[in-house]
Enzyme design. Sequence first.
Site, mmCIF file in Angstrom:
data_model
loop_
_atom_site.group_PDB
_atom_site.id
_atom_site.type_symbol
_atom_site.label_atom_id
_atom_site.label_comp_id
_atom_site.label_asym_id
_atom_site.label_seq_id
_atom_site.Cartn_x
_atom_site.Cartn_y
_atom_site.Cartn_z
ATOM 1 N N ARG A 20 0.833 -1.207 0.000
ATOM 2 C CA ARG A 20 0.000 0.000 0.000
ATOM 3 C C ARG A 20 0.866 1.255 0.000
ATOM 4 O O ARG A 20 0.515 2.275 -0.594
ATOM 5 C CB ARG A 20 -0.929 0.011 1.222
ATOM 6 C CG ARG A 20 -1.984 -1.076 1.260
ATOM 7 C CD ARG A 20 -2.821 -1.184 0.012
ATOM 8 N NE ARG A 20 -3.770 -2.298 0.062
ATOM 9 C CZ ARG A 20 -3.473 -3.557 -0.271
ATOM 10 N NH1 ARG A 20 -2.280 -3.893 -0.698
ATOM 11 N NH2 ARG A 20 -4.412 -4.489 -0.223
ATOM 12 N N GLU A 64 2.161 1.669 -3.385
ATOM 13 C CA GLU A 64 1.066 2.167 -4.221
ATOM 14 C C GLU A 64 0.870 3.671 -4.026
ATOM 15 O O GLU A 64 0.613 4.411 -4.975
ATOM 16 C CB GLU A 64 -0.214 1.423 -3.845
ATOM 17 C CG GLU A 64 -1.417 1.800 -4.699
ATOM 18 C CD GLU A 64 -2.618 0.943 -4.329
ATOM 19 O OE1 GLU A 64 -2.535 -0.298 -4.490
ATOM 20 O OE2 GLU A 64 -3.626 1.495 -3.870
ATOM 21 N N SER A 116 14.340 15.435 2.064
ATOM 22 C CA SER A 116 15.391 14.487 2.447
ATOM 23 C C SER A 116 14.820 13.227 3.082
ATOM 24 O O SER A 116 13.879 13.289 3.883
ATOM 25 C CB SER A 116 16.356 15.136 3.442
ATOM 26 O OG SER A 116 17.379 14.223 3.786
#
Lengths: 149, 149, 149, 149, 149, 149, 149, 149, 149, 149
Positions: free
Chosen positions: B90, B93, B116
């Site tokens: 997830r 994704e 960063s």
Amino acid sequence: MITCRSQVTEMILSCKVRKGLKWRQVAEAIGMSKEWTTAGCLGQMAFDKTQAETLGKLFELSDEAIAWLQIVPYKGSLPTAVPTDPLIYRWYELVNVYGSTIKELIHEEFGDGIMSAIDFSMDIQREADPKGDRVKVVMSGKFLPYKSY
Amino acid sequence: MITCRSQVTEMILSCKVRKGLKWRQVAEAIGMSKEWTTAGCLGQMAFDKTQAETLGKLFELSDEAIAWLQIVPYKGSLPTAVPTDPLIYRWYELVNVYGSTIKELIHEEFGDGIMSAIDFSMDIQREADPKGDRVKVVMSGKFLPYKSY
Amino acid sequence: MITCRSQVTEMILSCKVRKGLKWRQVAEAIGMSKEWTTAGCLGQMAFDKTQAETLGKLFELSDEAIAWLQIVPYKGSLPTAVPTDPLIYRWYELVNVYGSTIKELIHEEFGDGIMSAIDFSMDIQREADPKGDRVKVVMSGKFLPYKSY
Amino acid sequence: MITCRSQVTEMILSCKVRKGLKWRQVAEAIGMSKEWTTAGCLGQMAFDKTQAETLGKLFELSDEAIAWLQIVPYKGSLPTAVPTDPLIYRWYELVNVYGSTIKELIHEEFGDGIMSAIDFSMDIQREADPKGDRVKVVMSGKFLPYKSY
Amino acid sequence: MITCRSQVTEMILSCKVRKGLKWRQVAEAIGMSKEWTTAGCLGQMAFDKTQAETLGKLFELSDEAIAWLQIVPYKGSLPTAVPTDPLIYRWYELVNVYGSTIKELIHEEFGDGIMSAIDFSMDIQREADPKGDRVKVVMSGKFLPYKSY
Amino acid sequence: MITCRSQVTEMILSCKVRKGLKWRQVAEAIGMSKEWTTAGCLGQMAFDKTQAETLGKLFELSDEAIAWLQIVPYKGSLPTAVPTDPLIYRWYELVNVYGSTIKELIHEEFGDGIMSAIDFSMDIQREADPKGDRVKVVMSGKFLPYKSY
Amino acid sequence: MITCRSQVTEMILSCKVRKGLKWRQVAEAIGMSKEWTTAGCLGQMAFDKTQAETLGKLFELSDEAIAWLQIVPYKGSLPTAVPTDPLIYRWYELVNVYGSTIKELIHEEFGDGIMSAIDFSMDIQREADPKGDRVKVVMSGKFLPYKSY
Amino acid sequence: MITCRSQVTEMILSCKVRKGLKWRQVAEAIGMSKEWTTAGCLGQMAFDKTQAETLGKLFELSDEAIAWLQIVPYKGSLPTAVPTDPLIYRWYELVNVYGSTIKELIHEEFGDGIMSAIDFSMDIQREADPKGDRVKVVMSGKFLPYKSY
Amino acid sequence: MITCRSQVTEMILSCKVRKGLKWRQVAEAIGMSKEWTTAGCLGQMAFDKTQAETLGKLFELSDEAIAWLQIVPYKGSLPTAVPTDPLIYRWYELVNVYGSTIKELIHEEFGDGIMSAIDFSMDIQREADPKGDRVKVVMSGKFLPYKSY
Amino acid sequence: MITCRSQVTEMILSCKVRKGLKWRQVAEAIGMSKEWTTAGCLGQMAFDKTQAETLGKLFELSDEAIAWLQIVPYKGSLPTAVPTDPLIYRWYELVNVYGSTIKELIHEEFGDGIMSAIDFSMDIQREADPKGDRVKVVMSGKFLPYKSY
């Protein structure tokens, strides 16, 4: 003839540069967050009729393009499985370096399940810092427990 | 003979299950956040001498293993470029669907540069919600502007 | 020393062959469906204490192995991104051939969102047929609408 | 000049958006299921002459395009081996997480062989549920035993 | 402890070399074709009880190994998606060079569907030829028409 | 301007659909087998001048296209290393499942070497069968012994 | 128990380093070229009985290992599709940069077909040069014309 | 507008087919070897002004195209990491099967270093042979010792 | 209509060849280093308004193209993960061969952290050498320590 | 039994941690630069007899291990084509972002050819900077012109 949503994304990007628009302005125009609006304009979300028509005016789109904005797109905004762009790669790197940590801590707190990427929202803000400003990102996703049956 | 850090990670995980320890307890023992501590125990961060010795007692490690905890590890905690585990996927994704959005909004706010992943911290909390509790993740990374020269 | 769940999966498979057990019997022993039980034994689900202890007796596991059965595993049961085994490949092929169809029809019925693979159950049955018996698989996954914000 | 079936798929999708058609309407027009019809329109099945002509009228296709609808297409509807679209990925994930389970249970019931993805049908329905409606998918594929010789 | 079929394949190969057995002899011992027998011994097919016991004697296998020979294996005999071994690569090359041709000709003769790789048999013979002997391979697979519904 | 052979393949396929030609007819027109002719038309073989001119008339090609038919093409007819089309995939699967078997049996009969994919012919026929017609494929490739030196 | 040829390759390499042998000496011992002998010892060729026994003495191998030397190995000596070792990569690069050139020139001289990698020999020599010695490699492979049928 | 060298390569190939030119003729026209000339025309080498102008006349190129012939191209002539064309694949296979052998023998003769693919030349000739003519390829690359410092 | 930065890169490259410009001249025109200027023109950096307008005159760009030069591009200048061009590959090879060395030495000197690729500059110079001139590259990147928290 | 160089690398790393050695000390012991010494110890370079024996004493290696240090290793120090470790990834990123720039500037200065990665040296130093110390890396590689012939 428009045959997929990415053609509309290109029209939007092209017009945005020509007119010098900001994503914040676009978001205000449709009354949604800048994060969701941008994702939608980049072909990752579907708009409702009113939103699509407002965007159509803003980006000088044809009726056909406006119709496509209301279609759920094939999602995924990156050209390669491992992104090459340094800004986006840092996010991939965070998943790589911290992925197992996130997994351990969510399971420790919630048990087996996942953090939803669908019932999800995100907020990106500038965080002032004397040692150099920071990007602060708050993500909130519903915990979904694995169903046992 | 220990030849790489991942052997120590395996020792830690094995002992953690045998003794039923929680990552929060481990973090408290060394006085750091649960996020950074877990990442370190999973082989993504280097510990200082005191931290390593405390962890050594907690996880019943040999002196050799304690020495390895102070070595900077080869980082990356996932076995495949695209993670198969649903919880971690997830997150992949999110990078895939929202990656271009994050890029646009950071550039709109800060100009060319990155957030960063090194000067970075993360906080994972339960967010109570009547419609189902949520996972709230706050990330903070220093903005690094691209140098022009 | 057990260092990851897949070692326990190997112990279970080895014992299952030696003792000639059936997955249905295993499922009955812990009072869950054969689909969820098998997935758990193959290292895809976490068991609660009672279930793990019952499985421990059935598969002659050590206390350490029983403890690991209660840990959420790193999921993903296939050795390659595109599975080589013909039975499993047919399922990959269905996703490949019918994937865009499933997407279109779920969106047409429900709007933008997904069918959950977490709040999900599956039932596999023999379907008698004079032209050759069939495999009938019923899948049920909660529809999760994409959140707009 | 049309040189492959995917050009016709694009024409169909483009016209469908322009005219605001539903897949259910398309299926009714040719008297087949919505699942098979959609798969065919998306370039995964071949139509017979009558079906192709009906589709030709519905989607305002040329005779050349109608001829192509009767040609068996090169199948596979996904742009990458691991799909990026969240809805389709969940299906890939199911194969990944449950693939070995499905294999075990079909072999336990039927012996060595596969569930056909060719002599196959699928039905997708809304399943009302007070905790949130569900997607119910019923798949039926002929069991094909491995021939020994 | 045997934890997967490939361990038994290794035992068989090791014993075959030590005893200098031929696949033809193995096939005769269980009364099946040399093609199917070899595939089975290499971990691609499941044997029945009698066959497994005969193989057990021939290859000096333990009872546990004999039990594993009756389990349906995870199939796929190649270590990489594109095989490096020159003999096997030539077959991959045939699929690559002639794949679209085979597709066209089977569809021209039979319509939409496939040649089964499950209800399938193969026969490999030496074909004497004054310009150099040839390998003659006869393959027979049931045609499976795509179901329309 | 034609810059590669695949453009001519597209012209041939386009014309074949428009005129409703069969590969058997094409093969008869140039007096070669249907297998070799189809492979050639699909861009896998080079034609001689007479063959190319006959094909030129049949498919209404320009002189430039006819010239390209006589050029040896860059071979390989599949868009991905692992083919997605189910019919062609079954052939890939055969190589995967039976590849090591074919290797063993050819070496057992002939010693070290390969079956040529160049000095090779193939014949595809319908095999009538009361339980469902079968596809019969006969392949013949010269055995090439590895040279030792 | 030896279960594959690569184990014997490891024994040979290990002994070669321990005893400080040169490939030239190994080649002389079995009376073959240094190129073919080295390839064979590295697991790419099969030896006959006499050669295998001579190698067995030289490398202090067991009878089982000597038997394996006579088995045709699964070929391919590189751990990755694109080799990382700089010396071997240069050869991959030559195929990449000059591959299309070699193809054009062989077709111009011989017509459609290939240069055999089976009926093939190679000779590697030092070529003295005042500007720095050169590696001279002479390759000779039989031309195999594509069969038309 | 020409935006990369590969467009010029396409112009050259197109004209070469139309005019029926041979690479040997092209090489003679610019007074270089057929190997280097072909590689250059296929976009792998840069030409000097005189060579480019001669090629421009031969292939009827514009001044802009002639300018591009003098620009160092982005090299690499193959569309995939593992080439699908059988002739070129044989060369890839040689690197795969003989790569470790070549490495061993060059190191044995020269010590640590590589054979240059830059200070390199190649000569391809027909080698008459009563058992079938052979392709003889002579490669010569400077040995470059690894620098120690 | 310009829809992405790479179209502007193509315009720049095309004009540069037509006009015979040098990167040094381009850099001087905007008063920046040749390294940063070239990277920017190749689509890896964003220019400010003045720089973009100067480049617009130099490369005869439209206002729309000049606007795009000020947009942060999606970075990454290579068409494949492992570069095929020999010059660029050598740099990839350096990372491969010396990557672990660079990691060890930076950690030994600085502790855990990285050398920034954002707060970074590079200088490429010719280094005269009687044995053959050398390319001297000086890279300077800020050390960023991993934050512990 | 040692069968490949990487086993010796593991022994060295293990001993280095146990004894708390620094790479600088190791380099001083054999009188070479820290960069080349580290690369060698990590399995990327071959040592001469004296160096190997000194390292053997330092790292408590067996005679067999010392012999392996003098063998040219199979080079490439990274486990994946795209490195996951953040420090090493930054170098990969530099090749990705600046690769085309480096190519352009070296060709502009030197013409067609490459910067050698073999006749190459590297120096890594701390560069004091009030805004944060920097890593300074100086690389020097011989320019090798492409040979035309």
